[in-house]
Design an enzyme around this catalytic site. Structure first.
Site, PDB file in Angstrom:
ATOM      1  N   SER A 186       5.033 -44.500 -13.537  1.00 55.10           N
ATOM      2  CA  SER A 186       4.113 -43.996 -12.514  1.00 55.10           C
ATOM      3  C   SER A 186       2.687 -44.449 -12.822  1.00 55.10           C
ATOM      4  CB  SER A 186       4.221 -42.472 -12.414  1.00 55.10           C
ATOM      5  OG  SER A 186       3.569 -41.990 -11.271  1.00 55.10           O
TER       6      SER A 186
ATOM      7  N   ASP B 258      11.298 -42.302  -3.377  1.00 57.07           N
ATOM      8  CA  ASP B 258      10.213 -41.792  -4.223  1.00 57.07           C
ATOM      9  C   ASP B 258       9.036 -41.337  -3.357  1.00 57.07           C
ATOM     10  OD1 ASP B 258       8.273 -41.284  -6.107  1.00 57.07           O
ATOM     11  OD2 ASP B 258       8.518 -43.166  -7.183  1.00 57.07           O
TER      12      ASP B 258
ATOM     13  N   HIS C  64      11.578 -39.925  -8.567  1.00 56.52           N
ATOM     14  CA  HIS C  64      10.477 -40.601  -9.224  1.00 56.52           C
ATOM     15  C   HIS C  64      10.797 -40.937 -10.680  1.00 56.52           C
ATOM     16  CE1 HIS C  64       6.279 -41.680  -9.694  1.00 56.52           C
ATOM     17  NE2 HIS C  64       6.115 -40.795 -10.649  1.00 56.52           N
TER      18      HIS C  64
END
Length: 696
Positions: A538, A624, A661
């Site tokens: 991320s 996501d 995610h």
């Protein structure tokens, strides 16, 4: 914009519903699968080693409430952790099924035909007759909120709680019960996935009759709701990156409107907890007002405005104070000292102040200790849990007045010996700061410059990658890889100032710190500098994209998981989830100076020159909601186009079905994912055992 023109040749990849885009994504996944087919025997071996460290049946320590005790249990062959209730008030540590115990919640029964399931919240009501829980079966973090009767009279058997007809189709994290267990408060997110409303539901009534309690109109702020441990107050927090505001609701009068504790002031954060003292009910308030590393204040509950705040604990510049938790006669704070997360207990004095502290610190130099699941307000001792990268979880009962510990339960890890592994912390000098690096290895792997290294980094939101035992990690350590985590700026390892020095216009420090950490490990002769692989997810994936561009010759490989690599485009589009409330972290590119901050490092806008690039593994997920799948997709496409000869060394593992995610759900499915990542790492560091270590 601002006199600068950007040409985006891959903007069409944003339309992920279009057949040609889905075809492109499927082709990328097919290329990944075929290119890593030679690693499947190694993946199988790694996954097998990881699974061997996972007990077939695993139970947590039990914790008490008023009527029953509770614990979690993962049964043999299951991917998911169940919530159980013991029909007696057994003591702490006496977990495991007993006669007549109930399974209150089993995620495996909620997934239907999906390959994914995630529980958002599970909260037992104060009278212990109801369970509020929410479930997501796609990975998009849209949770269906449901309510389950736990009364045996309402169920057909002791293991068969019954769902009520009440169902909220769209909810987010956070929830709170009223004191009478008849009203539940929950959050709802908008189309940009921002939790912006708190609603009130009365059990047994139509969801269409639910009442809006509070709405946050400023798109830079999120809402959250919770019940205090005293079960007397419901707290609604509204917050952006550096400003907060708290609203109070009497849990015994849930229909009354929320009242604001103190109006928001830009740059001032505060959070509170309800405390009962001999001089009356008070709020203990953790705030950064005139205290960059935070201090503890106190105010009377009936009039808690800023003019009534008095200092209870002053700021300690060497420690970051996070929060305070209240019990009947004590409070417990959590704090960070020398990059280590720990707790501290205080007795409440007769005048509402605090007595001398009792430190609750981890047993190891590189470890963490935190309060565990403590539901009982009137408690003289609490449960804490400690662990480290190589030491499995251990739960203790701790006397709040003395700090004396009593072991309750140690996590069962089959065929594991912690003495076979070593963990230590070193520091890399970067200018006038010292970046902490945690180094973990097998005892037989020397720190003499001969071993390869997997270096993990994140560096955003003041978040820290806390030491926690990971059964998957040992499979990598057993194969001679040194694992390291760099506590780079932008994170919180060095306190609030660590974050301030790695955000907005100072963001370059984050990327420079990661490269400096790798250089330090190599230059000090601790690891083989030619075999360092860097990894992050991320915001940590963005980090990997930047260091891929800025220091391509430093790495043997780069792993960018769900990376926010088209950060400038994202921050320019307020319709994208999590954009507006991210401006205080990355910058608002509508402003010329902040546009330049982002442009300077955005990986999609800074494609490195052809030649000399490291091997690259990128991941993405179609569903996501945090990093749109088109960000890594566009980046990979641009990289391939810019260097066709290198292109086969760039792999893109995109999740096309249900997936979130952070990857697949379920303990074995996630281990399999880690095995894939580790097999690629081993292939890049010549430890895969394959004939040539190369990709197809």
């Amino acid at each position: 914009m601002h006199g600068h023109t950007r040409v985006d040749g891959y903007a069409w990849l944003r339309d992920v519903a279009e057949p040609e885009v889905l075809t492109h994504l499927a082709a990328e996944r097919s290329f990944y699968d075929s290119s890593t087919a030679h690693l499947l025997p190694l993946v199988d071996a790694l996954a097998s080693d990881m699974a061997a460290r996972v007990p077939e049946t695993d139970s947590s320590v039990s914790f008490r409430r008023t009527r029953f005790s509770y614990y979690t249990r993962t049964p043999r062959g299951s991917e998911y952790e169940q919530l159980w209730r013991g029909l007696d008030l057994r003591g702490p540590g006496e977990g495991g099924p007993g006669s007549g115990d109930q399974v209150l919640l089993d995620p495996a029964t909620l997934k239907g035909d999906s390959a994914y399931v995630e529980i958002g919240l599970s909260l037992v009501s104060p009278d212990e007759r109801l369970l509020a829980y929410s479930v997501d079966t796609t990975g998009d973090e849209v949770y269906t909120l449901r309510f389950r009767s736990l009364d045996s009279e309402a169920a057909s058997g002791p293991e068969d709680p019954v769902d009520l007809v009440d169902e909220v189709p769209r909810s987010y994290y956070g929830g709170a019960w009223s004191a009478d267990s008849q009203t539940f408060f929950y959050t709802v997110h908008d189309q940009a996935y921002r939790p912006y409303q708190v609603w009130r539901h009365r059990i047994g009534t139509a969801v269409s009759d639910d009442v809006l309690v509070l709405a946050e109109d400023d798109e830079q702020y999120d809402l959250d709701v919770r019940l205090t441990r005293s079960e007397d107050l419901i707290l609604i927090h509204t917050a952006n990156r550096d400003t907060t505001e708290v609203w109070l609701i009497d849990a015994h009068r849930p229909d009354e409107p929320a009242r604001r504790l103190e109006p928001r002031r830009r740059g001032i954060e505060y959070r509170c907890e309800h405390v009962r003292t001999q001089v009356g009910d008070r709020l203990f308030i953790v705030t950064n007002e005139d205290a960059p590393e935070y201090r503890l204040m106190s105010a009377p509950l009936d009039s808690p405005g800023r003019d009534r705040w008095v200092e209870v604990l002053p700021e300690d510049p060497t420690e970051r104070l996070y929060d305070v938790t209240a019990f009947a006669g004590h409070v417990v704070t959590t704090l960070r000292r020398d990059a280590t997360l720990m707790a501290r207990g205080y007795a409440i004095t007769s005048d509402g102040g605090l007595a001398d502290p009792v430190d609750l610190a981890p047993s190891w130099p590189v470890g963490t200790l935190l309060p565990a699941h403590n539901e009982v307000f009137d408690a003289g001792e609490i449960q804490v849990v400690e662990e480290s990268w190589v030491h499995p979880k251990a739960w203790y009962a701790v006397g709040l007045s003395t700090g004396a510990r009593r072991l309750l339960l140690s996590q069962d890890v089959p065929a594991y010996d912690a003495d076979r592994y070593v963990e230590e912390r070193v520091h890399a000098p970067v200018g006038d700061v010292q970046v902490p690096i945690t180094v973990v290895r097998h005892v037989d792997t020397p720190l003499d410059g001969s071993a390869p290294c997997l270096l993990y980094g994140y560096g955003a939101y003041e978040a820290c990658f806390e030491p926690e035992f990971d059964a998957a990690l040992t499979a990598l350590l057993d194969r001679g890889v040194v694992w390291a985590h760099a506590g780079i700026r932008g994170g919180g390892e060095g306190g609030r100032r660590w974050w301030l020095e790695g955000r907005l216009g100072h963001k370059q420090n984050t990327f420079s710190d990661q490269v400096a950490a790798a250089d330090f490990l190599a230059d000090e002769g601790l690891v083989d500098g030619t075999r360092i692989v860097t990894r992050g997810l991320s915001a940590g994936g963005l980090l990997q994209g930047v260091v891929f561009s800025q220091a391509p010759t430093r790495w043997a490989g780069v792993i960018a998981e769900v990376p926010a690599v088209d950060i400038l485009t994202t921050m320019l589009d307020p319709s994208i989830p999590l954009t507006i409330n991210e401006w205080d972290e990355w910058g608002d590119p509508r402003k010329p100076e902040e546009y330049q901050w982002l442009l300077a490092y955005s990986p999609y806008d800074n494609i490195p020159a052809a030649g000399g690039r490291p091997d690259l593994l990128v991941t993405g997920a179609l569903h996501d909601p945090r990093v749109m799948v088109w960000e890594p997709t566009k980046w990979v496409a641009a990289l391939r186009h810019s260097d066709p000869e290198w292109s086969p060394r760039c792999l893109y593992r995109v999740e096309l079905g249900e997936g979130a995610h952070a990857g697949p759900s379920g303990r074995y499915a996630h281990l399999r994912y880690e095995a894939e990542i580790y097999a690629w790492v081993l292939s890049r560091t010549d430890l895969s055992g394959s004939s040539d270590g190369s990709q197809t």
